[in-house]
Enzyme design. Structure first.
Site, PDB file in Angstrom:
ATOM      1  N   GLY A   1      11.119  -9.131  -6.760  1.00 11.37           N
ATOM      2  CA  GLY A   1      10.218  -9.890  -6.594  1.00 11.37           C
ATOM      3  C   GLY A   1       8.523  -9.231  -7.304  1.00 11.37           C
ATOM      4  O   GLY A   1       8.808  -8.986  -7.866  1.00 11.37           O
TER       5      GLY A   1
ATOM      6  N   ASP B   1      18.927  -7.813  -7.792  1.00  8.90           N
ATOM      7  CA  ASP B   1      18.153  -8.229  -6.807  1.00  8.90           C
ATOM      8  C   ASP B   1      18.935  -9.488  -6.341  1.00  8.90           C
ATOM      9  O   ASP B   1      20.235  -9.662  -7.184  1.00  8.90           O
ATOM     10  CB  ASP B   1      16.791  -8.899  -7.784  1.00  8.90           C
ATOM     11  CG  ASP B   1      16.344  -9.864  -6.463  1.00  8.90           C
ATOM     12  OD1 ASP B   1      16.518 -10.564  -5.151  1.00  8.90           O
ATOM     13  OD2 ASP B   1      14.876  -8.630  -6.396  1.00  8.90           O
TER      14      ASP B   1
ATOM     15  N   GLU C   1      18.858 -15.192  -7.472  1.00  4.10           N
ATOM     16  CA  GLU C   1      19.659 -15.493  -9.033  1.00  4.10           C
ATOM     17  C   GLU C   1      18.376 -15.955  -9.928  1.00  4.10           C
ATOM     18  O   GLU C   1      17.781 -15.225 -10.594  1.00  4.10           O
ATOM     19  CB  GLU C   1      20.047 -16.100  -8.787  1.00  4.10           C
ATOM     20  CG  GLU C   1      20.525 -16.819 -10.127  1.00  4.10           C
ATOM     21  CD  GLU C   1      21.248 -18.284 -10.138  1.00  4.10           C
ATOM     22  OE1 GLU C   1      22.718 -18.560 -10.936  1.00  4.10           O
ATOM     23  OE2 GLU C   1      21.932 -18.855  -9.013  1.00  4.10           O
TER      24      GLU C   1
ATOM     25  N   ALA D   1      13.152  -1.418  -3.388  1.00  7.49           N
ATOM     26  CA  ALA D   1      11.710  -2.340  -2.898  1.00  7.49           C
ATOM     27  C   ALA D   1      12.021  -3.425  -2.551  1.00  7.49           C
ATOM     28  O   ALA D   1      11.610  -4.538  -1.730  1.00  7.49           O
ATOM     29  CB  ALA D   1      10.960  -2.504  -4.350  1.00  7.49           C
TER      30      ALA D   1
ATOM     31  N   ILE E   1       9.696   2.149  -1.080  1.00 10.22           N
ATOM     32  CA  ILE E   1       8.750   0.920  -1.234  1.00 10.22           C
ATOM     33  C   ILE E   1       8.434   0.502   0.762  1.00 10.22           C
ATOM     34  O   ILE E   1       9.161  -0.227   0.776  1.00 10.22           O
ATOM     35  CB  ILE E   1       8.330   0.041  -1.594  1.00 10.22           C
ATOM     36  CG1 ILE E   1       8.832   0.179  -3.735  1.00 10.22           C
ATOM     37  CG2 ILE E   1       7.416  -0.872  -1.819  1.00 10.22           C
ATOM     38  CD1 ILE E   1       7.950   1.454  -3.679  1.00 10.22           C
TER      39      ILE E   1
ATOM     40  N   LYS F   1       2.862  -1.092   7.858  1.00 13.27           N
ATOM     41  CA  LYS F   1       3.262  -2.393   9.157  1.00 13.27           C
ATOM     42  C   LYS F   1       3.947  -0.828  10.154  1.00 13.27           C
ATOM     43  O   LYS F   1       4.071  -1.459  10.750  1.00 13.27           O
ATOM     44  CB  LYS F   1       3.447  -3.483   9.125  1.00 13.27           C
ATOM     45  CG  LYS F   1       2.404  -4.912   7.711  1.00 13.27           C
ATOM     46  CD  LYS F   1       3.025  -5.717   8.720  1.00 13.27           C
ATOM     47  CE  LYS F   1       2.214  -7.093   7.649  1.00 13.27           C
ATOM     48  NZ  LYS F   1       2.114  -6.512   6.564  1.00 13.27           N
TER      49      LYS F   1
ATOM     50  N   LYS G   1      11.299  -1.181   8.609  1.00 14.50           N
ATOM     51  CA  LYS G   1      10.866  -0.462   7.822  1.00 14.50           C
ATOM     52  C   LYS G   1      10.351   0.922   8.578  1.00 14.50           C
ATOM     53  O   LYS G   1      10.394   1.890   8.285  1.00 14.50           O
ATOM     54  CB  LYS G   1       9.320  -1.509   7.347  1.00 14.50           C
ATOM     55  CG  LYS G   1       9.916  -2.296   6.352  1.00 14.50           C
ATOM     56  CD  LYS G   1      10.615  -2.183   5.522  1.00 14.50           C
ATOM     57  CE  LYS G   1       9.902  -1.484   4.015  1.00 14.50           C
ATOM     58  NZ  LYS G   1      10.877  -1.399   2.754  1.00 14.50           N
TER      59      LYS G   1
ATOM     60  N   SER H   1       0.908 -10.098  -3.430  1.00 10.86           N
ATOM     61  CA  SER H   1       2.133  -9.937  -3.585  1.00 10.86           C
ATOM     62  C   SER H   1       2.715 -10.925  -2.233  1.00 10.86           C
ATOM     63  O   SER H   1       2.566 -11.463  -2.020  1.00 10.86           O
ATOM     64  CB  SER H   1       1.799  -8.550  -3.065  1.00 10.86           C
ATOM     65  OG  SER H   1       2.476  -8.511  -1.477  1.00 10.86           O
TER      66      SER H   1
ATOM     67  N   VAL I   1      -1.276 -11.783   2.846  1.00 10.70           N
ATOM     68  CA  VAL I   1      -2.379 -13.477   3.265  1.00 10.70           C
ATOM     69  C   VAL I   1      -2.657 -13.790   2.051  1.00 10.70           C
ATOM     70  O   VAL I   1      -2.860 -15.024   2.677  1.00 10.70           O
ATOM     71  CB  VAL I   1      -2.601 -12.568   4.028  1.00 10.70           C
ATOM     72  CG1 VAL I   1      -4.367 -11.740   3.570  1.00 10.70           C
ATOM     73  CG2 VAL I   1      -3.530 -13.576   5.051  1.00 10.70           C
TER      74      VAL I   1
END
Length: 252
Positions: A44, A66, A69, A115, A157, A161, A173, A204, A208
């Protein structure tokens, strides 16, 4: 005189409204020198930048984990092209306890950056079970393994929100934060548990800004939550450097 060659795409940094902050702290470099590090969600935007910065700090070995792939392959090729060799890309799912157990047993990370998460609010609103499985149970698995395998630090991380959450993603989260807080209180001899929250990180995954860029390229309209909204941004490298600072300074 104006020519088409003078027109360029908008850079993310152009939207920042200030010069990017650059930190060079010998204390941070010393903290990671010689350490074995695990980064989940390493394909990411945040995870990959954490990996880039750690690889520049003489860590002993870094595991980039991750379940995406193609994205992880792209990160691997980029890092190899830059001359980095002391890392291992691993395809794995943080929700799979047996698989994660094998990763921890083999690589024995001293520092874990967690993360890996689902971040898109509308998708998680429609599929809350996936938000819980990944963001809550995945965090519980990775944090528990950090304890049982003797890691010295676990950095979660999180997101702004999670503050008084109004969405499934934010609530999941926040629950992940509570899992980490509970583990920290239960195990006084285990790793330092540290949580960092991000607001608007330019470019990221989940930000937005990519949406705005696509809307502008398509001729508009640009959709905003409210005409009076004010957003405060940081860049991905700034955000990740602050995570490394938090890992260095945090005592749990």
């Amino acid at each position: 005189q104006l020519s088409s060659g003078q027109i360029r795409d908008v850079n993310i940094e152009d939207l920042l409204g200030r010069a990017p902050i650059k930190l060079d702290d010998q204390l941070v470099r010393g903290h990671f020198a010689g350490a074995r590090v695990l980064v989940t969600g390493a394909a990411g935007s945040i995870g990959s930048e954490i990996a880039r910065q750690i690889l520049g700090m003489s860590a002993d070995h870094t595991v980039l984990l991750d379940n995406a792939e193609s994205a992880l392959y792209d990160v691997e090729m980029e890092l190899r092209a830059k001359g980095h060799a002391n890392f291992t890309p691993v395809i794995a799912d943080v929700r799979d306890l047996a698989q994660m157990e094998r990763v921890f047993a083999r690589h024995r990370p001293a520092i874990v950056f967690h993360a890996a998460a689902y971040k898109h609010v509308p998708l998680m609103e429609a599929q809350p079970d996936q938000a819980v499985r990944t963001n809550v149970l995945g965090t519980r698995i990775v944090a528990g393994l950090a304890i049982s395998h003797g890691a010295r630090e676990f950095v979660l991380i999180s997101t702004d929100k999670a503050v008084n959450p109004t969405s499934v993603m934010g609530a999941s989260k926040r629950a992940a934060e509570m899992v980490v807080q509970t583990l920290a209180q239960q195990d006084g001899t285990g790793p330092h548990f540290i949580t960092t929250r991000f607001g608007n990180v330019l470019g990221s995954n989940g930000s937005v800004i990519p949406l705005f860029r696509r809307q502008i390229a398509a001729g508009g309209p640009v959709t905003v939550t409210d005409p009076e909204v004010t957003r405060f941004f940081m860049t991905i490298p700034e955000a990740c450097r602050l995570v490394l600072e938090a890992a260095t300074m945090g005592n749990g």
